[in-house]
Structures are given as C-alpha cells and as structure tokens.
Design an enzyme around this catalytic site. Structure first.
Site, PDB file in Angstrom:
ATOM      1  N   ASP A   1       0.916  -1.297   0.073  1.00  0.00           N
ATOM      2  CA  ASP A   1       0.147  -0.106   0.030  1.00  0.00           C
ATOM      3  C   ASP A   1       0.809   1.261  -0.131  1.00  0.00           C
ATOM      4  OD1 ASP A   1      -2.153   1.880   0.432  1.00  0.00           O
ATOM      5  OD2 ASP A   1      -3.216   0.120   0.938  1.00  0.00           O
TER       6      ASP A   1
ATOM      7  N   HIS B   1       2.448   1.803  -3.279  1.00  0.00           N
ATOM      8  CA  HIS B   1       1.430   2.863  -3.618  1.00  0.00           C
ATOM      9  C   HIS B   1       1.950   4.155  -3.563  1.00  0.00           C
ATOM     10  CE1 HIS B   1      -2.351   0.245  -3.219  1.00  0.00           C
ATOM     11  NE2 HIS B   1      -1.291  -0.592  -4.018  1.00  0.00           N
TER      12      HIS B   1
END
Length: 435
Positions: free
Chosen positions: A236, A259
């Site tokens: 993430d 991310h």
C-alpha cells in the site's frame, strides 16, 4: 546474583535493580541497561516472552536514561502488549535480536479492541533503536497450505474484517525510531497517532507488494515529523498522511514496491468529515515499481483543506501514474460512490523536478467542480513511457486544476494546468470549517 522465575519477575527485577552486581542491570553511562534475558525470557522464538518484556519495561520505566535490551543472536516471540508511560526521561528499547509476532490469528486482540501488536502510549523522549528486526510473520499465512488457509480464513481476521498494526504510538512526543527492520506486518507497519516531534531514520520496512493495506509509515493527528534515509516496500502507501497532520518532512526515501508517497490518503473527508493537512515536504524521493508516485486523494463530500505541499527531486521508475490528485476517491471496488458537491480544498501544491518512467498515465489531476484545486505549480517535469508498459498509455489530465507550469514539460500535455486571474478561483461553496 539474582535468579528470576516467572511468578516473581517484577519483584525480582526490583531486587536486581538495587544490586549493583545483578546481571539484569548492566551499567552504561549515563543510564542502565535491562536485558530481557535476565527477566526470564526464553528467547527461543517459540516460548512467549511477553511477561519478561513487560517486567523489564516496568523497571526501566522508573530509571532515568534506561535501556531495555533484546540482545543479538536471540529470537523473542511476543504476544500483543501495551508498553506505556509516563516514564523517566530518555528511555530506549534496544532491538538487536529479532522480535516475532504470533503467526496464529487467535493470538491477536479481539475485534472490539484496538488492533495493534506493540502498542506504545503516553511516552516522552522515547526511542526504538538497534540493528535487529521486528517481524509480523504475516507472510506465513499467505504461504500456508490450502487446507490451512481454508481453516484460517474462517478465523479471527476474516470474521472481524480487520487486521492488526504492527507498531503503534499513541499520544507520544519526542519519539525516535532508527536502525531497525520492520517486516511482514498484517496491516500498517509503523503508525503514529495523536503524537508529535517524531524522527524516523535509517529503517527498512518490507512486505510483499501484493499484501493489502500494509502501509509502511502511517501518520494521523501527528505534527512535526522527520522521516529520513529510509527504504520502504509494501502493498500500500509507503508513507500515508491522514487528517490532523502538519509540518511533515521526508527526505531520501526509497519506495519499492508500493502505492507511492501519499498525502491525505484515503480517509480524508470520508463520510463528510473534516480533514486538515498542511506543510508537507517530500524531497529526494525514489519510487519504483509502484501504482503511484506522489499522490493526494480525498473523498467527495468532505470539508477541510490540504495546503502547502511540496514534492521535489522525485525520481520514478516503472510507476503507473507518477503525479496524481484525486478528489473523487472511492475504495468500494465495484460499488460506485455517490456524487457529492462538497470537497476538501486543495491549494499550494508544488511538483518540482519529477523525472523518470511511467506505465499508464504521466499526470492525472482530477479536482472537484465545486472546489477546484488552486495554486498548483509544476516545474521541470520529465516523464517518458516505460520500456514495457502493461497496456495502452494515456495522456495527461488536468480537471479543474489551476496554477502554472514552467520549465521542461514532457510529454506534451503534462503541463495542462488551467490559468486563473489571481491565486485562487472563486469557490462555489463557502468555507464553513476551521482547520
């Protein structure tokens, strides 16, 4: 010489503290070191050493300049614990060995409780340091056999819909974390909540790229943060900044995979809530093999502001979308989020010297119709397609984004900002909040 047994750990520890010859107290100027082995830790990676850790903590907490030591060459299995203050000044947790979280889901706290493994609360002037590792062991669940996975999928995590954070600080100030490795967290690796004066330096965070919601460093209601010389790989956001954060400085950060570096991630403005983030600087950042490079995202319908954000000297490699503002964020998968007229105001965002390769879209700035993004500056942005993109490439997008582009802009269309008369466009909705 003090010999400790589990039933009398704390009492024995106090007696050892009074004894200058005790192995539980190794003299170190200006304070003292409390080795968890001397408090009964088995250190075999199988026996639960939580009781020994807590006993050492309780004694060290009362001693100025004390250190709780997990020595090199040992593996310490620790159940979820809360280590809290207030304590005497300059308390340190020295991790030179390996701390292991329980791999079985039943060992974690129940869903109705806050989910974290190492929970630090109400501390001042505290540090975690050393050359050791903190291992959440969540990868053991992913690599389990099908039968074992099936049994576990009906267990604690799936039933609760939540997974635990590995290390969490709450209401703590002047805290530093340096040198250690943090791996395989079920969710966030390192979280700071309602804290301030945070320094993170020279740490390594790693989890598989396909591990969900495994943010590297997560900040919420936290101010005055410095993150330096740190490598993060996760499934993430490498660094996620939530509401209530200000004066955040990041430098020399490697994000691979992940991310990207995300300001105002996900939760900002959700369910019409107030969101405030300001004064964030991210410089000398490298993002590789990631979905995003540097990102700001907010929910529709929220109120508040994101302002004074600077991303400079950012190098991306094989990143799907290196630069993104998304004021229409929705994480509900196939279900569509309802359109809302309100939005968190975004202003004063600078992208300076962002270079490298992209695999989908170089720039995507999608701002609200009701509250456009203003004061956006792009200076020397040079992005080229990756050598082997996974699909068709898209051109840059600027929607209701006002500001100025200067210097080199590659590819064409990257500097698609709209100009306005003055710094800010008139807003359709009045300001009705206070950040």
């Amino acid at each position: 010489m003090c010999s400790l047994v589990p039933a009398a750990l704390l009492v024995g520890a106090l007696l050892c503290l009074a004894s200058s010859s005790s192995p539980a107290v190794a003299t170190r100027s200006p304070g003292r070191t409390f080795n968890v082995l001397s408090f009964g830790a088995a250190a075999d990676g199988v026996t639960d050493d939580s009781e020994a850790l807590v006993a050492a903590w309780q004694v060290a907490c009362r001693v100025p300049h004390a250190t709780v030591l997990l020595p090199l060459g040992h593996r310490f299995l620790v159940s979820p614990v809360t280590l809290q203050g207030p304590c005497n000044t300059k308390l340190a947790l020295q991790i030179d060995g390996t701390m292991l979280a329980p791999p079985e889901m039943g060992s974690w706290p129940k869903p109705r409780r806050p989910l974290q493994w190492l929970n630090f609360k109400w501390l001042q002037g505290f540090s975690i340091q050393g050359a050791g590792a903190v291992d959440g062991q969540s990868s053991s669940l992913q690599s389990a056999s099908p039968a074992t996975t099936s049994q576990r999928s009906a267990g604690h995590w799936q039933a609760s819909g939540a997974k635990p954070t590995l290390i969490r600080f709450y209401n703590s100030f002047n805290v530093s974390v340096r040198g250690i490795r943090i791996t395989n967290s079920p969710q966030c690796h390192l979280k700071f909540d309602s804290s301030g004066g945070i320094k993170v330096k020279n740490i390594t965070i790693s989890s598989p790229g396909d591990s969900r919601n495994t943010d590297g460093i997560h900040l919420q209601n936290t101010r005055d943060v410095e993150i330096r010389s740190t490598s993060i790989g996760c499934g993430d956001d490498c660094v996620s900044i939530q509401t209530g954060c200000s004066n955040i400085h990041m430098k020399n950060i490697i994000c691979n995979p992940g991310h990207g570096i995300s300001c105002s991630v996900g939760g900002l403005g959700k369910d019409n809530s107030l969101a405030c983030v300001s004064d964030v600087v991210a410089e000398s950042i490298s993002v590789q093999n990631a979905l995003y490079g540097v990102r700001i995202k907010t929910w529709q319908g929220g109120v508040g502001s994101v302002r004074n954000i600077t991303f400079s000297n950012v190098r991306v490699s094989n990143v799907a979308t290196p630069i993104i503002i998304d004021q229409f964020y929705c994480d509900r998968g196939g279900a569509r989020c309802a359109n809302r007229t309100g939005a968190v105001a975004i202003s004063g965002v600078t992208y300076r010297r962002v270079v490298g390769t992209y695999s989908f879209q170089p720039v995507r700035l999608a701002c609200s119709d009701a509250r456009p993004c203003t004061g956006v500056s792009m200076v020397d942005v040079r992005l080229s397609p990756a050598s082997a993109p996974e699909g068709p490439l898209r051109g840059g997008l600027c929607w209701n984004t006002y500001g100025e582009a200067r210097g080199t802009m590659e590819p064409l269309g990257t500097g698609c900002l709209q100009r306005s008369n003055g710094y800010a466009m008139p807003l359709i909705q009045p300001f009705n909040y206070t950040c």
